[in-house]
Design an enzyme around this catalytic site. Structure first.
Site, short mmCIF file in Angstrom:
data_model
loop_
_atom_site.label_atom_id
_atom_site.label_comp_id
_atom_site.label_asym_id
_atom_site.label_seq_id
_atom_site.Cartn_x
_atom_site.Cartn_y
_atom_site.Cartn_z
N TYR A 199 -21.05 13.02 19.07
CA TYR A 199 -20.21 14.21 18.91
C TYR A 199 -18.75 13.88 18.62
CZ TYR A 199 -18.14 13.89 23.62
OH TYR A 199 -17.44 13.50 24.72
N TYR A 244 -7.81 18.67 22.26
CA TYR A 244 -8.25 17.29 22.46
C TYR A 244 -7.60 16.35 21.45
CZ TYR A 244 -11.38 13.54 23.91
OH TYR A 244 -11.88 12.36 24.40
N HIS A 273 -7.16 -2.95 9.47
CA HIS A 273 -8.42 -3.61 9.14
C HIS A 273 -9.21 -3.86 10.42
CE1 HIS A 273 -6.48 -5.43 5.22
NE2 HIS A 273 -6.48 -4.10 5.24
N GLU A 281 0.82 -1.22 0.00
CA GLU A 281 0.00 0.00 0.00
C GLU A 281 0.85 1.27 0.00
OE1 GLU A 281 -2.90 -0.46 -0.64
OE2 GLU A 281 -3.94 -1.93 0.62
N HIS A 331 -12.57 -2.63 2.68
CA HIS A 331 -11.13 -2.75 2.92
C HIS A 331 -10.76 -2.50 4.38
CE1 HIS A 331 -6.88 -1.87 1.11
NE2 HIS A 331 -6.77 -2.30 2.36
N HIS A 355 -2.73 2.52 8.59
CA HIS A 355 -3.82 1.79 7.93
C HIS A 355 -4.01 0.46 8.64
CE1 HIS A 355 -6.25 -0.35 5.08
NE2 HIS A 355 -5.27 -1.13 4.69
#
Length: 227
Positions: free
Chosen positions: A114, A211, A95, A74, A156, A93
């Site tokens: 929120y 935050y 899964h 990737e 994916h 990335h």
């Protein structure tokens, strides 16, 4: 930024934490960080529990890489995102199960809660499906990440961005948690969503409090007025 040796060690640690917490499984998922004039990226098809700092692949933005191991399949979206998004330094990335379940239905995460705004907007978009490792997938991901720091990838998984490795891991866990809550909420019917105006208010409050970020915003000081 840390030196390259320290970044390599932290990347291995973050990858192992991804699997230990259930955020990722096996050799799925990948991780990259900006380094010098290029990036460091996890190697292809190497289990995280076997990966060592020297296995991390150094890559240029021209697609060339160094060392005995091949970069993740990737690598295109890692390179392309870091090349275009100077506001972030890390691409994670994975899964994760619930985020991927929503992605299998090409379903974005709306502002049903929120905390959806932790990715920078009123929704966490889902990119269209494209074969893994292709330029088409990279292009879809970049579009879904416009003005966002996370997205789902159709059929994916998910992508989370950050200024640091820990920040990207935190965001990926937040996305997975939101996806899990959303799936449970859907069992009771389509949940109501917060207005765009309220989400803007929440995002403002999060920015003021730093935050989830390494913010320079200071917390309010206690008043020294004793009159």
């Amino acid at each position: 930024m840390q030196d390259e040796a320290a970044l390599r060690r932290e990347m291995v640690d973050i990858c192992r934490r991804m699997n230990a917490t259930g955020l990722n499984q096996g050799t799925a998922g990948n991780l990259s960080i900006r380094s010098g004039d290029g990036l460091l990226i996890t190697p292809s098809a190497l289990p995280y529990d076997e990966m060592e700092p020297d296995d991390i692949v150094a890559m240029g933005f021209d697609g060339r890489y160094q060392g005995p191991r091949r970069p993740s399949s990737e690598w295109r979206f890692h390179r392309d995102i870091l090349a275009r998004r100077t506001d972030v330094d890390v691409v994670l990335h994975c899964h994760s199960v619930h985020a991927t379940a929503l992605a299998c239905h090409h379903r974005a995460i709306p502002s049903f809660h929120y905390m959806t705004c932790v990715a920078g907007g009123t929704t966490i978009r889902c990119a269209p499906y494209a074969t893994f490792g292709t330029q088409a997938l990279s292009d879809h991901a970049i579009a879904a990440l416009e003005d966002r720091t996370a997205c789902l990838l159709g059929q994916h998984g998910q992508i989370a961005l950050g200024k640091t490795l820990k920040q990207a891991l935190w965001l990926a866990n937040e996305v997975e948690t939101l996806a899990r809550i959303y799936i449970h909420a859907l069992a009771l019917g389509e949940p109501p969503v917060l207005s765009d105006a309220e989400m803007e208010n929440v995002m403002l409050q999060m920015r003021l409090r730093g935050y989830g970020l390494n913010s320079e915003v200071e917390a309010p000081h206690q008043s020294q007025n004793h009159t």
